[in-house]
Design a protein around this motif. Structure first.
Motif, PDB file in Angstrom:
ATOM      1  N   ALA A  22     107.048  18.528 -14.505  1.00  0.00           N
ATOM      2  CA  ALA A  22     106.545  19.383 -13.431  1.00  0.00           C
ATOM      3  C   ALA A  22     105.548  20.407 -13.990  1.00  0.00           C
ATOM      4  CB  ALA A  22     107.698  20.088 -12.725  1.00  0.00           C
ATOM      5  N   ALA A  23     105.848  20.924 -15.157  1.00  0.00           N
ATOM      6  CA  ALA A  23     104.928  21.885 -15.774  1.00  0.00           C
ATOM      7  C   ALA A  23     103.606  21.200 -16.124  1.00  0.00           C
ATOM      8  CB  ALA A  23     105.562  22.485 -17.027  1.00  0.00           C
ATOM      9  N   SER A  24     103.704  19.984 -16.663  1.00  0.00           N
ATOM     10  CA  SER A  24     102.489  19.227 -16.987  1.00  0.00           C
ATOM     11  C   SER A  24     101.691  18.920 -15.725  1.00  0.00           C
ATOM     12  CB  SER A  24     102.840  17.920 -17.699  1.00  0.00           C
ATOM     13  OG  SER A  24     103.403  18.182 -18.959  1.00  0.00           O
ATOM     14  N   ALA A  25     102.423  18.580 -14.654  1.00  0.00           N
ATOM     15  CA  ALA A  25     101.751  18.298 -13.383  1.00  0.00           C
ATOM     16  C   ALA A  25     101.062  19.544 -12.852  1.00  0.00           C
ATOM     17  CB  ALA A  25     102.747  17.767 -12.356  1.00  0.00           C
ATOM     18  N   GLY A  26     101.703  20.692 -13.002  1.00  0.00           N
ATOM     19  CA  GLY A  26     101.098  21.949 -12.552  1.00  0.00           C
ATOM     20  C   GLY A  26      99.830  22.260 -13.330  1.00  0.00           C
ATOM     21  N   LEU A  27      99.896  22.062 -14.648  1.00  0.00           N
ATOM     22  CA  LEU A  27      98.703  22.276 -15.477  1.00  0.00           C
ATOM     23  C   LEU A  27      97.600  21.285 -15.116  1.00  0.00           C
ATOM     24  CD1 LEU A  27     100.295  22.980 -18.972  1.00  0.00           C
ATOM     25  CD2 LEU A  27      99.142  24.599 -17.465  1.00  0.00           C
ATOM     26  N   ALA A  28      97.989  20.030 -14.852  1.00  0.00           N
ATOM     27  CA  ALA A  28      97.007  19.019 -14.465  1.00  0.00           C
ATOM     28  C   ALA A  28      96.352  19.387 -13.131  1.00  0.00           C
ATOM     29  CB  ALA A  28      97.655  17.641 -14.377  1.00  0.00           C
ATOM     30  N   ALA A  29      97.164  19.937 -12.201  1.00  0.00           N
ATOM     31  CA  ALA A  29      96.623  20.333 -10.895  1.00  0.00           C
ATOM     32  C   ALA A  29      95.608  21.461 -11.052  1.00  0.00           C
ATOM     33  CB  ALA A  29      97.746  20.756  -9.950  1.00  0.00           C
ATOM     34  N   VAL A  30      95.960  22.448 -11.841  1.00  0.00           N
ATOM     35  CA  VAL A  30      95.056  23.576 -12.063  1.00  0.00           C
ATOM     36  C   VAL A  30      93.779  23.094 -12.747  1.00  0.00           C
ATOM     37  CG1 VAL A  30      94.762  25.717 -13.386  1.00  0.00           C
ATOM     38  CG2 VAL A  30      96.857  25.331 -12.092  1.00  0.00           C
ATOM     39  N   SER A  31      93.929  22.232 -13.735  1.00  0.00           N
ATOM     40  CA  SER A  31      92.773  21.702 -14.450  1.00  0.00           C
ATOM     41  C   SER A  31      91.871  20.882 -13.525  1.00  0.00           C
ATOM     42  CB  SER A  31      93.253  20.832 -15.610  1.00  0.00           C
ATOM     43  OG  SER A  31      92.177  20.189 -16.228  1.00  0.00           O
ATOM     44  N   THR A  32      92.481  20.045 -12.671  1.00  0.00           N
ATOM     45  CA  THR A  32      91.709  19.205 -11.745  1.00  0.00           C
ATOM     46  C   THR A  32      90.951  20.056 -10.732  1.00  0.00           C
ATOM     47  OG1 THR A  32      93.245  17.379 -12.002  1.00  0.00           O
ATOM     48  CG2 THR A  32      91.871  17.361 -10.030  1.00  0.00           C
ATOM     49  N   VAL A  33      91.614  21.029 -10.156  1.00  0.00           N
ATOM     50  CA  VAL A  33      90.964  21.900  -9.173  1.00  0.00           C
ATOM     51  C   VAL A  33      89.843  22.698  -9.842  1.00  0.00           C
ATOM     52  CG1 VAL A  33      91.315  23.912  -7.675  1.00  0.00           C
ATOM     53  CG2 VAL A  33      92.930  21.999  -7.614  1.00  0.00           C
ATOM     54  N   ASN A  37      85.927  22.518  -8.825  1.00  0.00           N
ATOM     55  CA  ASN A  37      85.164  23.733  -8.503  1.00  0.00           C
ATOM     56  C   ASN A  37      83.939  23.875  -9.404  1.00  0.00           C
ATOM     57  OD1 ASN A  37      86.859  24.451  -6.419  1.00  0.00           O
ATOM     58  ND2 ASN A  37      88.120  25.801  -7.670  1.00  0.00           N
ATOM     59  N   SER A  38      84.092  23.565 -10.677  1.00  0.00           N
ATOM     60  CA  SER A  38      82.953  23.643 -11.607  1.00  0.00           C
ATOM     61  C   SER A  38      81.878  22.640 -11.228  1.00  0.00           C
ATOM     62  CB  SER A  38      83.426  23.380 -13.036  1.00  0.00           C
ATOM     63  OG  SER A  38      84.275  24.402 -13.472  1.00  0.00           O
ATOM     64  N   GLN A  39      82.299  21.418 -10.896  1.00  0.00           N
ATOM     65  CA  GLN A  39      81.340  20.381 -10.491  1.00  0.00           C
ATOM     66  C   GLN A  39      80.584  20.810  -9.237  1.00  0.00           C
ATOM     67  OE1 GLN A  39      80.278  17.522 -11.745  1.00  0.00           O
ATOM     68  NE2 GLN A  39      79.070  16.935  -9.977  1.00  0.00           N
ATOM     69  N   ASN A  40      81.294  21.329  -8.254  1.00  0.00           N
ATOM     70  CA  ASN A  40      80.646  21.740  -7.009  1.00  0.00           C
ATOM     71  C   ASN A  40      79.719  22.934  -7.225  1.00  0.00           C
ATOM     72  OD1 ASN A  40      81.891  19.696  -5.625  1.00  0.00           O
ATOM     73  ND2 ASN A  40      83.539  20.975  -4.842  1.00  0.00           N
ATOM     74  N   LYS A  41      80.131  23.856  -8.088  1.00  0.00           N
ATOM     75  CA  LYS A  41      79.277  25.012  -8.385  1.00  0.00           C
ATOM     76  C   LYS A  41      77.995  24.550  -9.075  1.00  0.00           C
ATOM     77  CE  LYS A  41      79.373  29.546 -10.561  1.00  0.00           C
ATOM     78  NZ  LYS A  41      80.160  30.508 -11.327  1.00  0.00           N
ATOM     79  N   ALA A  42      78.124  23.612 -10.014  1.00  0.00           N
ATOM     80  CA  ALA A  42      76.942  23.078 -10.709  1.00  0.00           C
ATOM     81  C   ALA A  42      76.039  22.325  -9.737  1.00  0.00           C
ATOM     82  CB  ALA A  42      77.375  22.156 -11.845  1.00  0.00           C
ATOM     83  N   ALA A  43      76.637  21.567  -8.826  1.00  0.00           N
ATOM     84  CA  ALA A  43      75.850  20.800  -7.848  1.00  0.00           C
ATOM     85  C   ALA A  43      75.083  21.733  -6.913  1.00  0.00           C
ATOM     86  CB  ALA A  43      76.748  19.873  -7.044  1.00  0.00           C
ATOM     87  N   SER A 150      71.411  13.584  -8.227  1.00  0.00           N
ATOM     88  CA  SER A 150      71.897  13.305  -9.574  1.00  0.00           C
ATOM     89  C   SER A 150      73.107  14.154  -9.952  1.00  0.00           C
ATOM     90  CB  SER A 150      70.777  13.531 -10.592  1.00  0.00           C
ATOM     91  OG  SER A 150      70.515  14.914 -10.747  1.00  0.00           O
ATOM     92  N   ASN A 151      73.389  15.191  -9.190  1.00  0.00           N
ATOM     93  CA  ASN A 151      74.518  16.069  -9.477  1.00  0.00           C
ATOM     94  C   ASN A 151      75.292  16.304  -8.183  1.00  0.00           C
ATOM     95  OD1 ASN A 151      76.243  17.819 -10.737  1.00  0.00           O
ATOM     96  ND2 ASN A 151      74.693  19.329 -11.276  1.00  0.00           N
ATOM     97  N   PRO A 152      76.099  15.307  -7.758  1.00  0.00           N
ATOM     98  CA  PRO A 152      76.753  15.407  -6.447  1.00  0.00           C
ATOM     99  C   PRO A 152      77.943  16.371  -6.443  1.00  0.00           C
ATOM    100  CG  PRO A 152      77.494  13.433  -7.572  1.00  0.00           C
ATOM    101  CD  PRO A 152      76.435  14.065  -8.442  1.00  0.00           C
ATOM    102  N   THR A 153      78.322  16.780  -5.249  1.00  0.00           N
ATOM    103  CA  THR A 153      79.544  17.568  -5.076  1.00  0.00           C
ATOM    104  C   THR A 153      80.712  16.588  -5.026  1.00  0.00           C
ATOM    105  OG1 THR A 153      79.345  17.510  -2.669  1.00  0.00           O
ATOM    106  CG2 THR A 153      78.376  19.397  -3.794  1.00  0.00           C
ATOM    107  N   THR A 154      81.904  17.123  -5.179  1.00  0.00           N
ATOM    108  CA  THR A 154      83.097  16.274  -5.149  1.00  0.00           C
ATOM    109  C   THR A 154      84.201  17.015  -4.413  1.00  0.00           C
ATOM    110  OG1 THR A 154      84.585  14.940  -6.504  1.00  0.00           O
ATOM    111  CG2 THR A 154      83.978  17.092  -7.376  1.00  0.00           C
ATOM    112  N   SER A 155      85.278  16.303  -4.132  1.00  0.00           N
ATOM    113  CA  SER A 155      86.418  16.933  -3.462  1.00  0.00           C
ATOM    114  C   SER A 155      87.701  16.338  -4.020  1.00  0.00           C
ATOM    115  CB  SER A 155      86.336  16.729  -1.947  1.00  0.00           C
ATOM    116  OG  SER A 155      86.352  15.348  -1.646  1.00  0.00           O
ATOM    117  N   PHE A 156      88.789  16.932  -3.686  1.00  0.00           N
ATOM    118  CA  PHE A 156      90.098  16.492  -4.144  1.00  0.00           C
ATOM    119  C   PHE A 156      90.438  15.176  -3.457  1.00  0.00           C
ATOM    120  CE2 PHE A 156      94.714  16.660  -4.474  1.00  0.00           C
ATOM    121  CZ  PHE A 156      94.869  17.082  -5.767  1.00  0.00           C
TER     122      PHE A 156
END
Length: 174
Positions: A22-33, A37-43, A150-156
């Protein structure tokens, strides 16, 4: 049958593994989000910069068009004035030299035709310049759109959900 101590140890290990999952999943969730967010900000930044560059390039191209068109118009006016001056001079010269009738009309017609050809060429050049500038502006828009794409936005999505759930599933399987 297992001893109570063994069952308690297995239960503790299972709950520890689930907590770790569960802790790993929580870290993975935070990392994914965070990655989304970084990808969308760059786009968004890339799109803004591409549009600014497009606007600057279009303004420059439009200014060049205006200057070249102005030059063609002025050249056309100069040609018309030169034609009128030559026509007037030819008419005056013909009259002074005693030429009359059809000969004078032929000289005037010849001068008028030369002036008309010059005006026609100027109009063709202006039309060609206009079409070329339109093509250049379309190319600038296409280039900017390509840069934006060339730099698209993404979503969950489901793939992100699978990445987050994988540590919990792995923990349960261990």
């Amino acid at each position: 049958m297992c001893e109570p101590v063994t069952l308690a140890t297995i239960g503790t290990m299972a709950s520890s593994a689930m907590a770790s999952g569960a802790a790993s999943a929580g870290l993975a969730a935070v990392s994914t989000v965070s990655a989304i967010n970084s990808q969308n900000k760059a786009a968004v930044g890339n799109a803004r910069n591409a549009k600014l560059a497009m606007n600057d390039e279009q303004a420059s191209t439009t200014e060049q068009y205006i200057q070249q068109n102005r030059s063609l118009v002025q050249g056309g006016f100069d040609a018309i004035l030169a034609g009128r001056a030559a026509e007037s001079e030819a008419y005056t010269s013909a009259i002074q030299n005693g030429v009359q009738g059809a000969s004078v009309k032929a000289v005037l017609r010849d001068r008028s035709q030369k002036t008309a050809r010059g005006a026609g060429r100027t109009n063709q050049e202006m039309d060609s310049l206009s079409r070329q500038t339109g093509a250049n502006l379309n190319h600038i828009r296409s280039k900017a759109q390509g840069r934006i794409n060339s730099n698209p936005t993404t979503s969950f999505g489901f793939g992100d959900l699978a990445k987050i759930a994988a540590p919990m599933v792995n923990a349960q399987m261990d």
